[in-house]
Scaffold this motif. Structure first.
Motif, PDB file in Angstrom:
ATOM      1  N   GLY A  48       0.837  -1.189   0.000  1.00 38.86           N
ATOM      2  CA  GLY A  48       0.000   0.000   0.000  1.00 38.86           C
ATOM      3  C   GLY A  48       0.872   1.238   0.000  1.00 38.86           C
ATOM      4  N   ILE A  49       0.293   2.368  -0.432  1.00 42.20           N
ATOM      5  CA  ILE A  49       1.045   3.609  -0.589  1.00 42.20           C
ATOM      6  C   ILE A  49       0.296   4.758   0.076  1.00 42.20           C
ATOM      7  CG2 ILE A  49       1.865   5.326  -2.275  1.00 42.20           C
ATOM      8  CD1 ILE A  49       2.230   2.937  -4.240  1.00 42.20           C
ATOM      9  N   VAL A  50       1.026   5.592   0.809  1.00 42.30           N
ATOM     10  CA  VAL A  50       0.496   6.854   1.322  1.00 42.30           C
ATOM     11  C   VAL A  50       1.116   7.976   0.492  1.00 42.30           C
ATOM     12  CG1 VAL A  50       0.483   8.466   3.257  1.00 42.30           C
ATOM     13  CG2 VAL A  50       0.089   6.033   3.662  1.00 42.30           C
ATOM     14  N   LEU A  51       0.266   8.790  -0.123  1.00 37.10           N
ATOM     15  CA  LEU A  51       0.729   9.911  -0.934  1.00 37.10           C
ATOM     16  C   LEU A  51       0.540  11.196  -0.140  1.00 37.10           C
ATOM     17  CD1 LEU A  51       1.756  11.078  -3.616  1.00 37.10           C
ATOM     18  CD2 LEU A  51      -0.628  11.167  -4.388  1.00 37.10           C
ATOM     19  N   ALA A  52       1.648  11.842   0.207  1.00 33.94           N
ATOM     20  CA  ALA A  52       1.613  13.042   1.041  1.00 33.94           C
ATOM     21  C   ALA A  52       2.155  14.238   0.275  1.00 33.94           C
ATOM     22  CB  ALA A  52       2.434  12.819   2.315  1.00 33.94           C
ATOM     23  N   GLY A  53       1.759  15.438   0.716  1.00 31.98           N
ATOM     24  CA  GLY A  53       2.271  16.665   0.132  1.00 31.98           C
ATOM     25  C   GLY A  53       3.055  17.441   1.167  1.00 31.98           C
ATOM     26  N   GLY A  54       3.097  18.745   0.984  1.00 30.82           N
ATOM     27  CA  GLY A  54       3.841  19.567   1.916  1.00 30.82           C
ATOM     28  C   GLY A  54       2.967  20.069   3.048  1.00 30.82           C
ATOM     29  N   PRO A  55       3.570  20.729   4.028  1.00 36.87           N
ATOM     30  CA  PRO A  55       2.790  21.321   5.112  1.00 36.87           C
ATOM     31  C   PRO A  55       1.970  22.497   4.595  1.00 36.87           C
ATOM     32  CG  PRO A  55       5.095  21.974   5.275  1.00 36.87           C
ATOM     33  CD  PRO A  55       5.009  20.962   4.177  1.00 36.87           C
TER      34      PRO A  55
END
Length: 253
Positions: A48-55
């Protein structure tokens, strides 16, 4: 150096973090790196993958100043937009679940990427998400409109699309545009927790059910539903160019 940072976690989870500050504007390089990172995670047998961005900004969408800088170069414009939609398709068709960890704003292209994910966790507070294309003179392609209809229903999607509405986080939760709302410092952890819960299910049944359920999402992003040539025509129209340049000016102040 890749514009997407990949970190492996226990349980076969890989976190991919967009890393093009300050707002993760989606230029061709970032889109290519995202697609490559997704492929690499799958090849490495991520579950599985978690796709995160910036703060405070997941992704501000397409890099408008970059695109405007291409001028009348239709080939370069087409290539740039193809890179974006290829990244969106890579998320939508990923053989393992992808959870969006949205710790901030996600307008336009950022919203499209989030809609391609299996689940969306967003930060509570003064953050917004949505498809604001009409505000700059653009028509969201039919395939993109399908993504929004799939999340919030046809009648509500129509209103949001026509108005180019960017929805505040609490309302986004109420209408189904996102799935969870947590404090900003908990967004990524909660995305991991939901994914671990999903991965605890019998894998064959979960994977096959997921593939059937998401077929319409994958279909929506096929080229015939994007009609990129028509979209590029609209992008190049004088009125649209004026609105886009005005947007860049406002953002630069």
């Amino acid at each position: 150096m890749s514009l997407v940072e990949a970190v492996a976690h226990d349980g076969g989870i890989v976190e991919l973090k967009l890393a093009r500050p300050p707002v993760n504007a989606l230029d061709p390089a970032l889109c290519r790196d995202l697609r490559a990172a997704l492929d690499a995670a799958v090849i490495a047998e991520a579950r599985g993958i978690v796709l995160a961005g910036g703060p405070k900004v997941f992704s501000a969408g397409l890099d408008v100043p970059y695109l405007l800088g291409l001028g009348d170069d239709r080939e370069a414009l087409t290539s740039a937009w193809q890179s974006f939609f290829a990244a969106a398709r890579a998320i939508a068709s990923c053989p393992v679940p992808v959870v969006a960890a949205i710790a901030g704003h996600a307008p336009a292209g950022g919203c499209v990427l989030a809609l391609c994910c299996d689940y969306r966790v967003m930060a509570a507070g003064d953050f917004r998400i949505g498809l604001n294309e009409t505000q700059v003179g653009l028509v969201a392609p039919e395939g993109v409109q399908r993504l929004l209809r799939r999340a919030v229903g046809p009648a509500r999607a129509e209103r949001l699309l026509v108005m180019g509405d960017l929805v505040e986080a609490e309302r986004a939760l109420r209408i189904g545009l996102i799935d969870e709302l947590v404090e900003i410092e908990q967004v990524t952890a909660r995305a991991h927790a939901w994914l671990r819960q999903l991965l605890a299910l019998p894998q064959d049944a979960m994977s096959q059910t997921r593939r059937i359920a998401r077929a319409e999402l994958v279909e929506a992003l096929q080229p015939e539903h994007i009609q990129l040539e028509r979209f590029i025509e609209a992008w190049s129209a004088p009125g649209t160019q004026y609105a886009l340049r005005a947007l860049v000016t406002r953002l630069g102040k």
